[in-house]
Design an enzyme around this catalytic site. Structure first.
Site, PDB file in Angstrom:
ATOM      1  N   HIS A 247      21.880  -6.363   0.963  1.00  6.57           N
ATOM      2  CA  HIS A 247      23.130  -7.143   0.992  1.00  6.57           C
ATOM      3  C   HIS A 247      23.334  -7.966  -0.279  1.00  6.57           C
ATOM      4  O   HIS A 247      24.436  -8.459  -0.515  1.00  6.57           O
ATOM      5  CB  HIS A 247      23.168  -8.041   2.238  1.00  6.57           C
ATOM      6  CG  HIS A 247      22.267  -9.225   2.186  1.00  6.57           C
ATOM      7  ND1 HIS A 247      21.031  -9.253   2.805  1.00  6.57           N
ATOM      8  CD2 HIS A 247      22.409 -10.445   1.604  1.00  6.57           C
ATOM      9  CE1 HIS A 247      20.464 -10.432   2.605  1.00  6.57           C
ATOM     10  NE2 HIS A 247      21.276 -11.164   1.875  1.00  6.57           N
TER      11      HIS A 247
ATOM     12  N   ASP B 277      17.983  -3.195   5.175  1.00  8.96           N
ATOM     13  CA  ASP B 277      18.422  -4.248   4.257  1.00  8.96           C
ATOM     14  C   ASP B 277      17.522  -4.337   3.027  1.00  8.96           C
ATOM     15  O   ASP B 277      17.190  -5.418   2.565  1.00  8.96           O
ATOM     16  CB  ASP B 277      18.481  -5.603   4.969  1.00  8.96           C
ATOM     17  CG  ASP B 277      19.294  -6.624   4.173  1.00  8.96           C
ATOM     18  OD1 ASP B 277      20.119  -6.214   3.341  1.00  8.96           O
ATOM     19  OD2 ASP B 277      19.091  -7.843   4.369  1.00  8.96           O
TER      20      ASP B 277
ATOM     21  N   SER C 166      17.480 -14.871  -0.631  1.00  5.06           N
ATOM     22  CA  SER C 166      17.478 -13.495  -0.147  1.00  5.06           C
ATOM     23  C   SER C 166      16.985 -12.534  -1.217  1.00  5.06           C
ATOM     24  O   SER C 166      17.477 -12.533  -2.346  1.00  5.06           O
ATOM     25  CB  SER C 166      18.883 -13.087   0.294  1.00  5.06           C
ATOM     26  OG  SER C 166      19.236 -13.713   1.491  1.00  5.06           O
TER      27      SER C 166
END
Length: 387
Positions: A120, A150, A230
């Protein structure tokens, strides 16, 4: 004499224990694998284990900046007024381009410049820029993306013969609850940020975390993880990467999640080659079922079906043209076992399917009403259904 014997016995025992401790006869417990709290300040010289771990992995941690151009219909005051909108309704709106910027983290996994991060962070980006800790910046190429896990791999080329810093990948199967966890990344645009915590729990499913559509079992940690973290590494006390920081919950404090590094090890080479990661599926929508839930359903006179009062996985819907449909599974079936292993949750069934290969046959023990049945289902590739 009897009254003096007890104190004397205790005194002799105390002296014996002291002698054993002095001679080293009493060892530390064998199960103590993680450092004690005092180890936070234990030094190699004056360096804590946290500083040593970050010194090892820190140079390999990168900031990832992305840009993506999207086209929107331009807002026009005329169209905000109903009367004017009707009067000038024949004039089309002009499209307007908008530049979206994002930021995340990643870490270098080999000397060729491959970087592991979250899907993402880079998926759909028109431009990806990677900045190293030493300040050098490079345009990066997205080699491969897998939305289901992901995970993504991007690549930089420094154009020189310099050896890039590389993170050491650990073994997430050896991680235990209570182990130290160090999150490294660039949260909220604050480069080279380090936070310390412990592993709070293991195998936290994606559905329980609130991330639908993923097939993951997360490492949960109380090390602070914020937007921008992230894709960055979660590191153990030895400076080895045990996870990829990937998710936070807005409604909770002190809870973060990381994808186990062993999951990334399984697919990183495929992603680096630009290949598609195959995910098996059977084609059912499912939910957990308990005897209490089934009983409440069966007592409802408006219920559309009778459910077996058992623990299992309820089939809510069978998708057309899927392996489940071909095998004859029906709405209302309750899956009890897969290949002889009891299944008690939808997540458990999903993980079981994920761990098979495309084309593998699964033997499902199901309950249909009051009848036990055995159904064989061959898995197919998830993307075949998407297409």
């Amino acid at each position: 004499m009897k009254g003096l014997w007890i104190p004397l016995k205790r005194l002799l025992a105390t002296i014996a224990a002291a002698v054993m401790m002095w001679t080293g006869a009493i060892a530390s417990p064998a199960y103590a694998q993680s450092p004690t709290p005092s180890a936070v300040t234990e030094a190699i010289g004056n360096e804590s284990f946290v500083a040593a771990a970050v010194r090892q992995v820190g140079p390999a941690v990168v900031r990832i900046d992305t840009e993506k151009t999207i086209t929107r219909q331009a807002r026009d005051p005329i169209y905000e007024d109903p009367f004017l909108r009707d009067f000038f309704g024949g004039f089309p709106r002009q499209p307007q381009e908008e530049l979206l910027r994002g930021q995340g983290s990643g870490f270098i996994i080999d000397n060729t410049g491959n970087i592991l991060t979250n899907a993402h962070v880079v998926n759909g980006a028109d431009r990806v820029v990677v900045t190293l800790k030493d300040g050098r910046s490079f345009d990066a190429v997205v080699e491969g993306v897998d939305e289901v896990t992901d995970l993504a791999v991007v690549k930089i080329d420094d154009g020189e013969d310099d050896i890039l810093p590389v993170a050491t990948l650990g073994d997430s199967d050896q991680v235990e609850v209570g182990d130290w966890a160090i999150a490294v990344g660039n949260p909220l645009g604050l480069d080279n940020t380090v936070t310390l915590g412990i592993v709070s729990t293991l195998k936290r499913t994606s559905s329980s975390v609130g991330i639908p559509g993923k097939r993951l079992e997360f490492i949960q940690t109380d090390a602070a993880i914020n937007p921008g973290n992230s894709g960055g590494p979660l590191v153990n006390q030895r400076g080895e990467v045990i996870g990829i920081n990937t998710a936070i919950r807005a409604d909770a404090m002190g809870i973060g999640f990381a994808i186990p590094i062993n999951k990334a090890k399984d697919i990183k080479d495929l992603l680096a080659r630009g290949e598609t990661v195959a995910h098996p599926y059977i084609g059912v929508q499912i939910a957990n079922l308990t005897p209490e839930q089934a009983r409440l359903n069966n007592e409802d006179i408006n219920s559309g079906m009778y459910l077996p009062e058992v623990n299992g996985v309820l089939v809510i819907r069978v998708l057309e043209g899927t392996p489940a449909a071909a095998a004859g599974l029906r709405r209302g079936d309750v899956i009890l076992q897969v290949n002889g292993t009891p299944i008690r949750s939808a997540d458990g069934l999903q993980i079981k399917v994920e761990n098979t290969k495309i084309g593998d046959a699964l033997e499902l023990q199901i309950q249909r009403g009051d009848r036990p049945l055995t159904v064989r289902v061959k898995t197919a590739e998830l993307r075949e259904q998407a297409d």
